[in-house]
Design an enzyme around this catalytic site. Structure first.
Site, PDB file in Angstrom:
ATOM      1  N   LYS A  87      19.231 -13.133  13.747  1.00 34.65           N
ATOM      2  CA  LYS A  87      20.037 -12.588  14.836  1.00 34.65           C
ATOM      3  C   LYS A  87      20.466 -13.660  15.863  1.00 34.65           C
ATOM      4  O   LYS A  87      19.929 -14.775  15.876  1.00 34.65           O
ATOM      5  CB  LYS A  87      19.237 -11.474  15.529  1.00 34.65           C
ATOM      6  CG  LYS A  87      18.953 -10.268  14.618  1.00 34.65           C
ATOM      7  CD  LYS A  87      18.313  -9.143  15.417  1.00 34.65           C
ATOM      8  CE  LYS A  87      18.001  -7.944  14.544  1.00 34.65           C
ATOM      9  NZ  LYS A  87      17.482  -6.805  15.333  1.00 34.65           N
TER      10      LYS A  87
ATOM     11  N   PHE B 219      20.035   2.622  23.348  1.00 36.47           N
ATOM     12  CA  PHE B 219      20.223   1.167  23.297  1.00 36.47           C
ATOM     13  C   PHE B 219      21.359   0.751  22.363  1.00 36.47           C
ATOM     14  O   PHE B 219      21.581  -0.439  22.150  1.00 36.47           O
ATOM     15  CB  PHE B 219      18.923   0.457  22.889  1.00 36.47           C
ATOM     16  CG  PHE B 219      18.334   0.915  21.574  1.00 36.47           C
ATOM     17  CD1 PHE B 219      18.825   0.446  20.365  1.00 36.47           C
ATOM     18  CD2 PHE B 219      17.275   1.810  21.550  1.00 36.47           C
ATOM     19  CE1 PHE B 219      18.293   0.858  19.158  1.00 36.47           C
ATOM     20  CE2 PHE B 219      16.725   2.231  20.343  1.00 36.47           C
ATOM     21  CZ  PHE B 219      17.247   1.758  19.147  1.00 36.47           C
TER      22      PHE B 219
ATOM     23  N   ARG C 193       9.182  -7.102   5.573  1.00 35.77           N
ATOM     24  CA  ARG C 193       8.838  -6.372   6.807  1.00 35.77           C
ATOM     25  C   ARG C 193       7.501  -6.871   7.368  1.00 35.77           C
ATOM     26  O   ARG C 193       7.307  -6.965   8.577  1.00 35.77           O
ATOM     27  CB  ARG C 193       8.830  -4.868   6.551  1.00 35.77           C
ATOM     28  CG  ARG C 193      10.253  -4.365   6.318  1.00 35.77           C
ATOM     29  CD  ARG C 193      10.348  -2.878   6.137  1.00 35.77           C
ATOM     30  NE  ARG C 193      10.167  -2.142   7.381  1.00 35.77           N
ATOM     31  CZ  ARG C 193      11.105  -1.984   8.314  1.00 35.77           C
ATOM     32  NH1 ARG C 193      12.289  -2.549   8.180  1.00 35.77           N
ATOM     33  NH2 ARG C 193      10.868  -1.272   9.398  1.00 35.77           N
TER      34      ARG C 193
ATOM     35  N   THR D 279       8.713  -4.445  15.234  1.00 40.34           N
ATOM     36  CA  THR D 279      10.009  -4.521  15.928  1.00 40.34           C
ATOM     37  C   THR D 279       9.863  -5.116  17.322  1.00 40.34           C
ATOM     38  O   THR D 279      10.637  -5.975  17.736  1.00 40.34           O
ATOM     39  CB  THR D 279      10.628  -3.101  16.039  1.00 40.34           C
ATOM     40  OG1 THR D 279      10.718  -2.551  14.729  1.00 40.34           O
ATOM     41  CG2 THR D 279      11.998  -3.150  16.678  1.00 40.34           C
TER      42      THR D 279
ATOM     43  N   ARG E 141       8.570 -12.506  14.230  1.00 41.51           N
ATOM     44  CA  ARG E 141       8.813 -11.973  15.577  1.00 41.51           C
ATOM     45  C   ARG E 141       7.753 -12.421  16.571  1.00 41.51           C
ATOM     46  O   ARG E 141       8.051 -12.653  17.750  1.00 41.51           O
ATOM     47  CB  ARG E 141       8.937 -10.453  15.508  1.00 41.51           C
ATOM     48  CG  ARG E 141      10.278 -10.037  14.895  1.00 41.51           C
ATOM     49  CD  ARG E 141      10.322  -8.577  14.604  1.00 41.51           C
ATOM     50  NE  ARG E 141      11.649  -8.108  14.224  1.00 41.51           N
ATOM     51  CZ  ARG E 141      11.853  -7.015  13.503  1.00 41.51           C
ATOM     52  NH1 ARG E 141      10.818  -6.289  13.086  1.00 41.51           N
ATOM     53  NH2 ARG E 141      13.075  -6.645  13.205  1.00 41.51           N
TER      54      ARG E 141
ATOM     55  N   HIS F 111      16.368  -9.019  11.288  1.00 42.52           N
ATOM     56  CA  HIS F 111      16.422  -7.651  10.766  1.00 42.52           C
ATOM     57  C   HIS F 111      16.041  -7.698   9.293  1.00 42.52           C
ATOM     58  O   HIS F 111      16.391  -8.646   8.597  1.00 42.52           O
ATOM     59  CB  HIS F 111      17.843  -7.079  10.895  1.00 42.52           C
ATOM     60  CG  HIS F 111      18.044  -5.847  10.056  1.00 42.52           C
ATOM     61  ND1 HIS F 111      17.719  -4.598  10.506  1.00 42.52           N
ATOM     62  CD2 HIS F 111      18.480  -5.690   8.772  1.00 42.52           C
ATOM     63  CE1 HIS F 111      17.953  -3.714   9.546  1.00 42.52           C
ATOM     64  NE2 HIS F 111      18.426  -4.356   8.486  1.00 42.52           N
TER      65      HIS F 111
ATOM     66  N   GLU G 192      23.169  -2.173   2.706  1.00 38.85           N
ATOM     67  CA  GLU G 192      23.319  -3.296   3.634  1.00 38.85           C
ATOM     68  C   GLU G 192      23.811  -4.555   2.912  1.00 38.85           C
ATOM     69  O   GLU G 192      24.689  -5.268   3.421  1.00 38.85           O
ATOM     70  CB  GLU G 192      21.988  -3.555   4.348  1.00 38.85           C
ATOM     71  CG  GLU G 192      21.624  -2.413   5.298  1.00 38.85           C
ATOM     72  CD  GLU G 192      20.280  -2.595   5.996  1.00 38.85           C
ATOM     73  OE1 GLU G 192      19.993  -1.803   6.905  1.00 38.85           O
ATOM     74  OE2 GLU G 192      19.520  -3.528   5.648  1.00 38.85           O
TER      75      GLU G 192
HETATM   76  N1  LIG Z   1      14.194   0.043  22.930  1.00 38.31           N
HETATM   77  C1  LIG Z   1      15.076  -0.799  22.378  1.00 38.31           C
HETATM   78  N2  LIG Z   1      15.918  -1.503  23.161  1.00 38.31           N
HETATM   79  C2  LIG Z   1      16.833  -2.355  22.605  1.00 38.31           C
HETATM   80  N3  LIG Z   1      16.938  -2.552  21.274  1.00 38.31           N
HETATM   81  C3  LIG Z   1      16.105  -1.885  20.481  1.00 38.31           C
HETATM   82  C4  LIG Z   1      15.148  -0.977  20.982  1.00 38.31           C
HETATM   83  N4  LIG Z   1      14.475  -0.456  19.924  1.00 38.31           N
HETATM   84  C5  LIG Z   1      15.005  -1.027  18.807  1.00 38.31           C
HETATM   85  N5  LIG Z   1      15.975  -1.872  19.157  1.00 38.31           N
HETATM   86  C6  LIG Z   1      16.780  -2.687  18.268  1.00 38.31           C
HETATM   87  O1  LIG Z   1      17.416  -1.861  17.302  1.00 38.31           O
HETATM   88  C7  LIG Z   1      17.313  -2.524  16.080  1.00 38.31           C
HETATM   89  C8  LIG Z   1      17.415  -1.668  14.882  1.00 38.31           C
HETATM   90  O2  LIG Z   1      17.002  -2.320  13.710  1.00 38.31           O
HETATM   91  P1  LIG Z   1      16.473  -3.836  13.685  1.00 38.31           P
HETATM   92  O3  LIG Z   1      15.394  -3.929  12.660  1.00 38.31           O
HETATM   93  O4  LIG Z   1      17.625  -4.738  13.519  1.00 38.31           O
HETATM   94  O5  LIG Z   1      15.819  -4.110  15.112  1.00 38.31           O
HETATM   95  C9  LIG Z   1      15.946  -3.163  16.117  1.00 38.31           C
HETATM   96  C10 LIG Z   1      15.902  -3.683  17.538  1.00 38.31           C
HETATM   97  O6  LIG Z   1      16.456  -4.969  17.650  1.00 38.31           O
END
Ligand SMILES: Nc1ncnc2c1ncn2[C@@H]1O[C@@H]2COP(=O)(O)O[C@H]2[C@H]1O
Length: 140
Positions: free
Chosen positions: A11, A59, A87, A93, A104, A117, A128
Site C-alpha cells: 500500500k 472509513f 494472512r 489488520t 504489519r 492487503h 482480485e
Molecule cells: N477503522 C478503520 N479505519 C480506517 N481503515 C480501516 C479501518 N478498518 C479497516 N480499515 C481498512 O480497510 C481495509 C480493508 O481491507 P485491507 O485488508 O486492505 O485493510 C483494511 C484497512 O486498511
C-alpha cells in the site's frame, strides 16, 4: 496440498517509505513466490471497485483516498496454502494487534495505513487477481 494463489497489495504508506523490497523479503522468506508484480497508481474507480464490499463502512472514503494517494505494488503470490499463509505473514489488520515478525507489526502505521492487503478466501483471490492481472502476466 496443491499450490494456491493469493492477491497482495503493497500500500501507499509502504511504497512512500521505500519498503517494497523489505516487504518482499518477508514474503519470500515465508516461502511464498511472487509470480506477478507491478507498480501502479490506482484510479479512484479501481479503488472503489476493489473495496466495494466496504462501501457502507464509515472509513470507506478515507480508505479510497489513501489507496490513490501514492503508487501501490499489486502482486500475485503463489505457494502451498498461500491465502492463509500470507494472512499470517501480514499480521492483524490493526498493527497494534499484530504478532511479532509480521509485516504489519514491523511496518504498518495504523489500521488504515497498514502497509499490505491480502485476499481473505479463494473466491476473493480469484476476483482480485483478475481485476489487476491478465493470465499471461502471471508466470509461476
Ligand atoms: N477503522 C478503520 N479505519 C480506517 N481503515 C480501516 C479501518 N478498518 C479497516 N480499515 C481498512 O480497510 C481495509 C480493508 O481491507 P485491507 O485488508 O486492505 O485493510 C483494511 C484497512 O486498511
Amino acid at each position: 496440498m496443491a499450490l494456491e494463489r493469493t492477491f497482495s497489495i503493497i500500500k501507499p504508506d509502504a511504497t512512500e517509505r521505500n519498503l517494497t523490497g523489505a516487504v518482499n523479503a518477508v514474503i519470500e522468506a515465508a516461502g511464498l513466490r511472487i509470480v506477478a508484480q507491478k507498480r501502479i497508481r490506482m484510479t479512484r474507480q479501481q479503488a472503489e471497485t476493489f473495496y466495494a464490499v466496504h462501501k457502507e463502512r464509515p472509513f470507506f472514503g478515507e480508505l479510497v483516498d489513501f489507496m490513490i494517494s501514492a503508487p501501490v505494488v499489486v502482486q500475485v503470490l503463489e505457494g502451498e496454502n498461500a491465502i492463509a499463509k500470507y494472512r499470517e505473514v501480514m499480521g492483524a489488520t490493526n498493527p497494534a494487534n499484530a504478532a511479532e515478525g509480521t509485516i504489519r507489526k514491523q511496518f504498518a502505521k495504523s489500521v488504515g495505513e497498514n502497509s499490505v492487503h491480502g485476499s481473505d478466501a479463494a473466491e476473493t483471490a480469484a476476483v482480485e487477481i483478475a481485476q489487476f492481472f491478465s493470465g499471461n502476466e502471471i508466470v509461476g
